[in-house]
Structures are given as C-alpha cells and as structure tokens.
Design an enzyme around this catalytic site. Structure first.
Site, mmCIF file in Angstrom:
data_model
loop_
_atom_site.group_PDB
_atom_site.id
_atom_site.type_symbol
_atom_site.label_atom_id
_atom_site.label_comp_id
_atom_site.label_asym_id
_atom_site.label_seq_id
_atom_site.Cartn_x
_atom_site.Cartn_y
_atom_site.Cartn_z
ATOM 1 C CE1 TYR A 146 42.950 42.761 42.532
ATOM 2 C CE2 TYR A 146 41.602 41.131 43.637
ATOM 3 C CZ TYR A 146 42.412 41.494 42.588
ATOM 4 O OH TYR A 146 42.693 40.597 41.590
ATOM 5 C CE LYS A 177 44.733 38.862 40.328
ATOM 6 N NZ LYS A 177 43.931 37.784 40.934
#
Length: 262
Positions: A146, A177
């Site tokens: 992220y 992810k």
C-alpha cells in the site's frame, strides 16, 4: 518469490483471502451494521466456505479462535498492524513474530508495507527479516503493498499500483495485495510488473453485489490471481451468496452476470 501453488492458501493457482484484521486497523465502526460479526467466530464460520483459501487475522484472534477451526480454515497470520487512532505518517507496528505464527499453526504470514511513507526504510528492513524467517518454515508471504504517505496524493493511481506490485516482487513477496487501479488496462500493467508473483485485489469498502463482482471479474481477466476481501463479504447479512458468485468468477472463469444469476 517462491512457487506456492501447492500451498494450502492457493486453489487452482488462485487465492481468496478472507480478511478480518479490521478490528485493529479500523476499530469497531466496521461492525456497526452487523454487530453480530463482532464475534470473530461468526467470520471463521464464513471462512469455511469452499471459495475461501485462507483467513487473515491478527495474533490475538488466531490464539483465541483458530484452534476451533484449524480443520476447516487455513490461517494467514498478519504480523503487523496499527490502529486507526494513529495520526502520524503511515507506519505499522510489528505485533507478532514468524516463529510464533508457525507455533500457532499459520499456513502463511502477511505484512503491510507503506512504500512512500517516511518510515519506508524501516518497513522494508522489517519485511526483509520476516520474509527470510518465513522461508525457514516454508511459509508463503503476502504483502499488503500500500503506497501511502504525505508525498502521495493518489494511492490508486495506475502508476502507483504498478509500482506497488513491483516493490512486492523485488522484496520477495509471494502474493501482493493491492488496490484496484481503476481500469482493466491499468490492472493488467500492474500484473505485468509483478512478473510471476501472484497479485490479488484488495476488497475495500462494501459496494453493491454487481459492482464488486464485476470488478473482481475485471481483475481476473487482467491476469490477477484472486482477492483479499473483508467488508464486501462479512458486512453482508448473508455472505454465502456473494462467496458463491466469487467462487465462480475466480476459479471457474464465469462472468459477473452469470455468477449473480444463480
């Protein structure tokens, strides 16, 4: 990156990770509309669905609830996390060791990295330690990749998401992810940047069935290998229908329209 298709957290080369680290990361607010889900056992029950390859939780939830579900649910233990009360530059406390994750019975470990934060250097070094230790136990490593920080104005910009997948590959993650970058073309580029490493989409905030499942379809068509989802599953009063649809889209290659018609 290592081959993980034989890992318990992968089915037919793909993964559907059911995440419930929200109690730490977001606080009880995520459970206001579904107060019964404050009980982690209710979400562990959801994770027994055939579509779910593993459930991602923090150490305390794993200690308290996983022993009752270890025969039916594969465990992805999240090793770091920070509360939403933290107001500083993005960072994430290391709350569990790989050794302890293996002792609990984890099938994989997860770690958030905020590339672009003022704490990036320390987070990269922390990830190095957990990645190398995980190799000693043959545990797959999932990076919550992220990019985030005061210098980033848009954390879902296509170039940023492509950089996120590349960072995960370069640092040795087995699955990245990432957030959806807004279009199938941008997602395809992000997947290309990841080489042979698996890329899964972050589920994000709850949306309509069609909006959510059609986005997952776009991710799969772009070469993605699945999904890491929390709220878009367990915030629904009955999660089973959405999991049935996701199973068809992720593992069977169905369209969102066909999957939601069932």
């Amino acid at each position: 990156m290592i081959p993980i298709d034989d890992s318990p957290i992968v089915r037919d080369g793909k993964s559907l990770i059911l995440a419930m680290d929200h109690g730490l990361e977001h606080g009880p607010v995520d459970f206001e509309e579904v107060p019964e889900k404050l009980d982690p056992a209710t979400v562990f029950e959801t994770a027994t669905h055939d579509a779910v390859t593993c459930m991602a939780v923090q150490k305390g939830i794993a200690e308290g609830y996983y022993p009752s579900y270890e025969d039916d649910v594969n465990l992805l233990l999240k090793l770091n996390g920070t509360s939403n009360l933290w107001m500083g530059e993005p960072d994430s406390a290391v709350n569990c060791s790989v050794d302890y994750a293996a002792e609990i019975g984890a099938d994989a470990v997860g770690f958030t990295v905020y590339s672009g934060s003022n704490h990036e250097v320390e987070m990269f070094e922390e990830f190095r330690r957990i990645q190398e230790k995980a190799r000693e136990y043959d545990l797959p490593v999932v990076m919550w990749s992220y990019p985030r920080g005061q210098g980033l104005k848009n954390d879902t910009k296509p170039s940023t998401i492509s950089y996120a997948t590349r960072i995960a590959l370069e640092l040795g993650a087995d699955i990245a992810k990432v957030k959806y970058p807004g279009s199938p073309e941008a997602m395809e580029h992000a997947v290309d940047c990841a080489g042979d490493m698996k890329v899964v989409m972050s589920g994000g905030s709850k949306t309509s069935d069609y909006d959510f499942v059609s986005t997952v379809e776009a991710v799969m068509n772009a070469g993605g290998k699945g999904l890491a989802v929390g709220r878009n599953v367990w915030q629904r009063e009955d999660p089973e229908p959405i999991l049935d649809a996701l199973e068809q889209v992720i593992y069977e290659g169905e369209t969102a329209d066909a999957a939601l018609e069932e």
